[in-house]
Write a protein that holds these residues in place. Structure first.
Motif, mmCIF file in Angstrom:
data_model
loop_
_atom_site.group_PDB
_atom_site.id
_atom_site.type_symbol
_atom_site.label_atom_id
_atom_site.label_comp_id
_atom_site.label_asym_id
_atom_site.label_seq_id
_atom_site.Cartn_x
_atom_site.Cartn_y
_atom_site.Cartn_z
ATOM 1 N N MET A 114 13.709 33.065 18.010
ATOM 2 C CA MET A 114 14.594 31.947 18.343
ATOM 3 C C MET A 114 14.332 30.705 17.491
ATOM 4 O O MET A 114 13.206 30.456 17.076
ATOM 5 C CB MET A 114 14.449 31.577 19.824
ATOM 6 N N THR A 150 18.462 33.830 13.138
ATOM 7 C CA THR A 150 18.046 34.461 14.403
ATOM 8 C C THR A 150 18.694 35.831 14.634
ATOM 9 O O THR A 150 17.982 36.795 14.948
ATOM 10 C CB THR A 150 18.296 33.513 15.593
ATOM 11 N N LYS A 278 11.046 26.819 21.554
ATOM 12 C CA LYS A 278 12.139 27.753 21.284
ATOM 13 C C LYS A 278 13.362 27.400 22.127
ATOM 14 O O LYS A 278 13.231 26.958 23.271
ATOM 15 C CB LYS A 278 11.690 29.186 21.587
ATOM 16 N N GLY A 283 19.576 30.569 22.447
ATOM 17 C CA GLY A 283 19.031 31.922 22.538
ATOM 18 C C GLY A 283 19.793 32.858 23.454
ATOM 19 O O GLY A 283 20.138 33.977 23.060
ATOM 20 N N LEU A 304 12.258 34.674 27.569
ATOM 21 C CA LEU A 304 12.841 33.413 27.094
ATOM 22 C C LEU A 304 13.099 32.468 28.260
ATOM 23 O O LEU A 304 12.896 31.257 28.146
ATOM 24 C CB LEU A 304 14.140 33.692 26.326
#
Length: 349
Positions: A114, A150, A278, A283, A304
């Motif tokens: 990310m 990414t 991140k 993401g 995440l």
């Protein structure tokens, strides 16, 4: 700080818990083909809304002052988008022989791929008193880079869903990420003064849309009877995430404070936060596109979802310590740079 004030401040983290609980209670509402029609409302409308919002809020016109600090920018972007995912991949080769859930391990790899977040690293850098301009530049520039890099990193380390061809992934990324972002930036040029006066809650808007994406992702999970998440794996993943954050913050601190690094203490603060944080906002929508059709998408998303509040919590706890170090270091450097008074030699008697 009172309970209500704390809840208001941490409403997004509370929201994540509530939408996951809601998905658990009635998953049929948000599944593909369900009443919410997430294959249209989420895949196209919600994702596009997040990136249009990002385009409106990114103050790219204010980044020119930070452009010249090339060494700092290179350090942050290479650490974030090259070293971080590669180090996680090597670490996962060791963890693959453990009984930890393989989809959570894949989720750890997605965390490594990310880009930096648009807000949290900047907020913490500002709280310490570090190089805010550098933090803004690297967060914004990293977000732009992340749109291209990414997905490539995710495909390189994890592969894509067999049901979605490579060209389809990038055409969808272009239409739902790049185009809304560019349109947002163009619109910003015409209404910049209004935006500066009114200060719309861009962060809150993106967070609300993001909660919708998280909700539908977990609806798909709980509607699938074949998916099972053991508590042991989840506890270990939480421990690993905090360990990774602490280790990488310490590593960036060591590298940026070497004698020949030429970084100021304020630069180091920006480096530590921007290199290790991140983006959840960028993401989750990207995972939704790249891994469309994966029945384990929500499990891949879990690390995440944990990393986001963990980086804010850990960063906030370390703000006083880092600020104390920065102030004392700046004072020490100031003293060493002060010219010494000339020593007067006694004249002839």
């Amino acid at each position: 700080m009172g309970l209500l004030e704390r809840l208001r401040k941490e409403w997004f983290i509370l929201g994540i818990v509530l939408v996951i609980a809601a998905a658990r209670l009635e998953p049929t509402v948000g599944v593909k083909g369900g009443p919410l029609k997430p294959e249209i409302t989420i895949t196209y409308i919600a994702v596009s809304a997040i990136f249009f919002n990002s385009g409106l809020s990114l103050k790219t016109e204010e980044l020119t002052s930070a452009l010249m600090h090339v060494k700092l920018h290179l350090f942050v972007q290479i650490f974030t988008l090259v070293f971080f995912p590669t180090a996680i991949w090597l670490f996962l080769q060791l963890l693959s022989i453990t009984p930890i859930n393989e989809w959570l391990l894949k989720g750890l790899q997605t965390v490594g791929c990310m880009p930096p977040p648009v807000s949290s690293a900047v907020i913490l850098t500002k709280a310490v008193g570090g190089n805010e301009a550098a933090a803004i530049f690297n967060s914004a520039f990293g977000s732009f880079l992340g749109i291209v890099i990414t997905p490539l990193l995710l495909l390189l380390f994890l592969g894509s869903s067999s049901s979605v061809p490579f060209t389809s992934i990038f055409s969808q990324l272009f239409m739902t990420v790049v185009v809304p972002l560019i349109i947002g930036q163009i619109v910003r040029r015409y209404i910049k003064d209004w935006l500066e006066r009114k200060k719309p809650p861009f962060g809150a808007i993106s967070s609300c849309v993001l909660l919708m994406i998280i909700y539908t992702t977990f609806c798909d999970t709980f509607a699938n009877p074949n998916i099972d998440l053991d508590k042991f794996s989840l506890i270990i993943i939480v421990f690993i995430i905090f360990s990774i954050q602490m280790s990488f913050m310490f590593l960036t601190f060591l590298f940026s404070t070497r004698n020949n690094s030429s970084f100021t203490p304020a630069d180091t603060v920006a480096i530590v936060f921007c290199s290790t944080h991140k983006s959840l906002t960028l993401g989750i929508p990207m995972l939704k596109i790249v891994f469309a059709g994966y029945e384990h998408l929500s499990l891949i998303s879990v690390p995440l979802l944990i990393y986001h509040p963990a980086q804010i919590l850990l960063g906030s706890l370390l703000v006083p310590t880092i600020k104390s170090w920065m102030v004392s270091r700046q004072k020490a450097l100031k003293l060493t740079r002060q010219p010494k008074a000339p020593v007067k030699l006694p004249g002839p008697s």
